[in-house]
Design an enzyme around this catalytic site. Structure first.
Site, PDB file in Angstrom:
ATOM      1  N   ASN A   1     -18.885 -17.476 -11.383  1.00  0.00           N
ATOM      2  CA  ASN A   1     -17.703 -17.162 -10.783  1.00  0.00           C
ATOM      3  C   ASN A   1     -18.219 -16.391  -9.718  1.00  0.00           C
ATOM      4  O   ASN A   1     -18.594 -15.175  -9.965  1.00  0.00           O
ATOM      5  CB  ASN A   1     -16.872 -16.332 -11.848  1.00  0.00           C
ATOM      6  CG  ASN A   1     -15.796 -15.833 -11.359  1.00  0.00           C
ATOM      7  OD1 ASN A   1     -15.311 -16.149 -10.276  1.00  0.00           O
ATOM      8  ND2 ASN A   1     -14.904 -14.883 -11.979  1.00  0.00           N
TER       9      ASN A   1
ATOM     10  N   LYS B   1     -16.506 -15.342  -7.443  1.00  0.00           N
ATOM     11  CA  LYS B   1     -15.131 -14.334  -6.910  1.00  0.00           C
ATOM     12  C   LYS B   1     -15.280 -14.623  -5.585  1.00  0.00           C
ATOM     13  O   LYS B   1     -15.442 -15.532  -4.702  1.00  0.00           O
ATOM     14  CB  LYS B   1     -15.544 -12.889  -7.234  1.00  0.00           C
ATOM     15  CG  LYS B   1     -15.785 -13.086  -8.827  1.00  0.00           C
ATOM     16  CD  LYS B   1     -15.718 -11.500  -9.444  1.00  0.00           C
ATOM     17  CE  LYS B   1     -16.092 -11.825 -11.013  1.00  0.00           C
ATOM     18  NZ  LYS B   1     -16.069 -10.370 -11.572  1.00  0.00           N
TER      19      LYS B   1
ATOM     20  N   HIS C   1      -8.014 -15.194 -14.784  1.00  0.00           N
ATOM     21  CA  HIS C   1      -9.137 -14.292 -14.688  1.00  0.00           C
ATOM     22  C   HIS C   1      -8.449 -12.870 -14.715  1.00  0.00           C
ATOM     23  O   HIS C   1      -7.478 -12.835 -14.279  1.00  0.00           O
ATOM     24  CB  HIS C   1     -10.112 -14.515 -13.630  1.00  0.00           C
ATOM     25  CG  HIS C   1     -11.038 -13.644 -13.511  1.00  0.00           C
ATOM     26  ND1 HIS C   1     -11.141 -12.400 -13.210  1.00  0.00           N
ATOM     27  CD2 HIS C   1     -12.430 -13.887 -13.922  1.00  0.00           C
ATOM     28  CE1 HIS C   1     -12.300 -11.726 -13.381  1.00  0.00           C
ATOM     29  NE2 HIS C   1     -12.941 -12.468 -13.966  1.00  0.00           N
TER      30      HIS C   1
ATOM     31  N   GLU D   1      -8.917 -10.422 -13.020  1.00  0.00           N
ATOM     32  CA  GLU D   1      -8.681 -10.024 -11.964  1.00  0.00           C
ATOM     33  C   GLU D   1      -7.212 -10.521 -11.288  1.00  0.00           C
ATOM     34  O   GLU D   1      -6.511  -9.880 -10.550  1.00  0.00           O
ATOM     35  CB  GLU D   1      -9.943 -10.188 -10.937  1.00  0.00           C
ATOM     36  CG  GLU D   1     -10.812  -9.344 -11.185  1.00  0.00           C
ATOM     37  CD  GLU D   1     -12.490  -9.795 -10.845  1.00  0.00           C
ATOM     38  OE1 GLU D   1     -12.444 -10.682 -10.139  1.00  0.00           O
ATOM     39  OE2 GLU D   1     -13.250  -9.190 -11.453  1.00  0.00           O
TER      40      GLU D   1
ATOM     41  N   GLU E   1     -13.266 -12.641 -21.986  1.00  0.00           N
ATOM     42  CA  GLU E   1     -13.963 -11.696 -21.118  1.00  0.00           C
ATOM     43  C   GLU E   1     -13.472 -10.318 -21.404  1.00  0.00           C
ATOM     44  O   GLU E   1     -12.196 -10.040 -20.780  1.00  0.00           O
ATOM     45  CB  GLU E   1     -13.836 -11.969 -19.688  1.00  0.00           C
ATOM     46  CG  GLU E   1     -14.477 -13.428 -19.333  1.00  0.00           C
ATOM     47  CD  GLU E   1     -14.622 -13.529 -17.923  1.00  0.00           C
ATOM     48  OE1 GLU E   1     -15.934 -13.518 -17.460  1.00  0.00           O
ATOM     49  OE2 GLU E   1     -13.606 -13.557 -17.239  1.00  0.00           O
TER      50      GLU E   1
ATOM     51  N   GLY F   1     -18.204  -6.653 -14.883  1.00  0.00           N
ATOM     52  CA  GLY F   1     -18.711  -5.877 -13.492  1.00  0.00           C
ATOM     53  C   GLY F   1     -19.125  -4.552 -13.566  1.00  0.00           C
ATOM     54  O   GLY F   1     -19.088  -3.864 -12.607  1.00  0.00           O
TER      55      GLY F   1
ATOM     56  N   SER G   1     -20.666  -9.069 -17.753  1.00  0.00           N
ATOM     57  CA  SER G   1     -21.887  -8.422 -17.427  1.00  0.00           C
ATOM     58  C   SER G   1     -23.214  -9.399 -18.126  1.00  0.00           C
ATOM     59  O   SER G   1     -23.979  -8.673 -18.750  1.00  0.00           O
ATOM     60  CB  SER G   1     -21.943  -7.086 -17.812  1.00  0.00           C
ATOM     61  OG  SER G   1     -20.955  -6.111 -17.181  1.00  0.00           O
TER      62      SER G   1
HETATM   63  P1  PGA Z   1     -19.571 -10.001 -14.345  1.00  0.00           P
HETATM   64  O1  PGA Z   1     -17.966 -10.562 -14.113  1.00  0.00           O
HETATM   65  O2  PGA Z   1     -20.524 -10.989 -14.812  1.00  0.00           O
HETATM   66  O3  PGA Z   1     -19.872  -9.493 -13.072  1.00  0.00           O
HETATM   67  O4  PGA Z   1     -19.236  -8.978 -15.370  1.00  0.00           O
HETATM   68  C1  PGA Z   1     -17.743 -11.691 -14.932  1.00  0.00           C
HETATM   69  C2  PGA Z   1     -16.317 -12.376 -14.717  1.00  0.00           C
HETATM   70  O5  PGA Z   1     -15.630 -11.651 -14.162  1.00  0.00           O
HETATM   71  O6  PGA Z   1     -16.183 -13.795 -14.784  1.00  0.00           O
END
Ligand code: PGA
Length: 258
Positions: free
Chosen positions: A11, A13, A98, A100, A170, A176, A216
């Site tokens: 992803n 982003k 997601h 976000e 998630e 993140g 992460s």
């Molecule tokens: P991350 O993000 O691996 O940076 O924690 C995962 C995601 O948001 O899909």
């Protein structure tokens, strides 16, 4: 390990421009020049998808995902992108819901459910994201939050359609942040997610549905996570921005399948 084929998705982003994607792909597709024991997916921005699709042949090792889609077929929706546009750039998957999008852009389970149906009706595959916040986990609401998100986002989806849906669990507190759920936490929670799918669609469908872990994931923790029974791949943010790092995570999945 299970008999489900793992699916490992990047992803990106709001990172990776079209020209950056070209150099990423030239390095990554050298490592994975043909299909592997896992499905590999790159989730790119809309403009990057258009460029990346030119480098993906029908038998390439990777598929493309969009990170969002509007449920309507077309019309006056300034700034939005529809299914036909995504199909034209060889997009196979669409990441939906997601955290976000839920927290920063106010997406509800009902709206995500409309998108799930639109993606399926267009012949693409949703990667449906669910996950709880730290407050919800610590407040004892883990199960009610996840089951609510699943039931809301998957409303009126048929058992047959579930073959084309990937679930990405998630935990919001792990996205993140550098804090990964322990393999035990991820496994326990994903077993619960599978039990909710069994309640909705029956044991056979639940047993066949692929459930990714995200939050992460890194080269150093991928092997342990993917060895767990109910972890069928990853959705990877930060560690997928570098092709070598993402390749190591994919390799962990291939090794697990061997
Ligand atoms: P991350 O993000 O691996 O940076 O924690 C995962 C995601 O948001 O899909």
């Amino acid at each position: 390990m299970s008999n489900r084929k793992s699916i490992i998705a990047a992803n990106w982003k709001m990172n990776i421009t079209p020209s950056e994607a070209e150099s990423y792909l030239s390095s990554f597709l050298q490592t994975f020049s043909e299909p592997t024991a896992v499905d590999i997916v790159l989730g790119a921005s809309f403009v990057t998808l258009a460029k990346a699709s030119k480098h993906i042949t029908p038998n390439a090792a990777v598929d493309l995902a969009a990170q969002n889609m509007h449920p309507e077929a077309n019309g006056a929706f300034t700034g939005e992108t529809n299914a036909a546009m995504l199909k034209e750039v060889n997009c196979d998957y669409v990441i939906l819901g997601h955290s976000e999008r839920r927290s920063l852009f106010g997406e509800t389970d009902d709206f995500i459910n409309q998108k799930v149906h639109a993606v399926l009706n267009a012949g693409m595959k949703p990667i449906l994201c669910i996950g709880e916040s730290l407050d919800e986990r610590e407040g004892g609401q883990l199960e009610s939050v996840l089951s609510g998100q699943l039931k809301g986002s998957l409303a009126n989806v048929t058992a047959d359609q579930m073959a084309d849906i990937v679930i990405a669990y998630e935990p919001v507190w792990a996205i993140g942040t550098g804090v990964t759920a322990t393999p035990e936490q991820a496994q326990d929670t994903q077993a619960y997610v599978r039990s909710v799918l069994a309640e909705i669609f029956g044991d056979e469908v639940a047993g066949a549905t692929r459930i990714q872990y995200g939050g992460s994931v890194k080269p150093g923790n991928a092997a342990d996570l993917i060895s767990r029974e109910d972890i069928d791949g990853f959705l990877v943010g930060g560690a997928a921005l570098d092709p070598d790092s993402f390749a190591q995570i994919v390799q962990a999945g291939i090794d697990d399948a061997a």
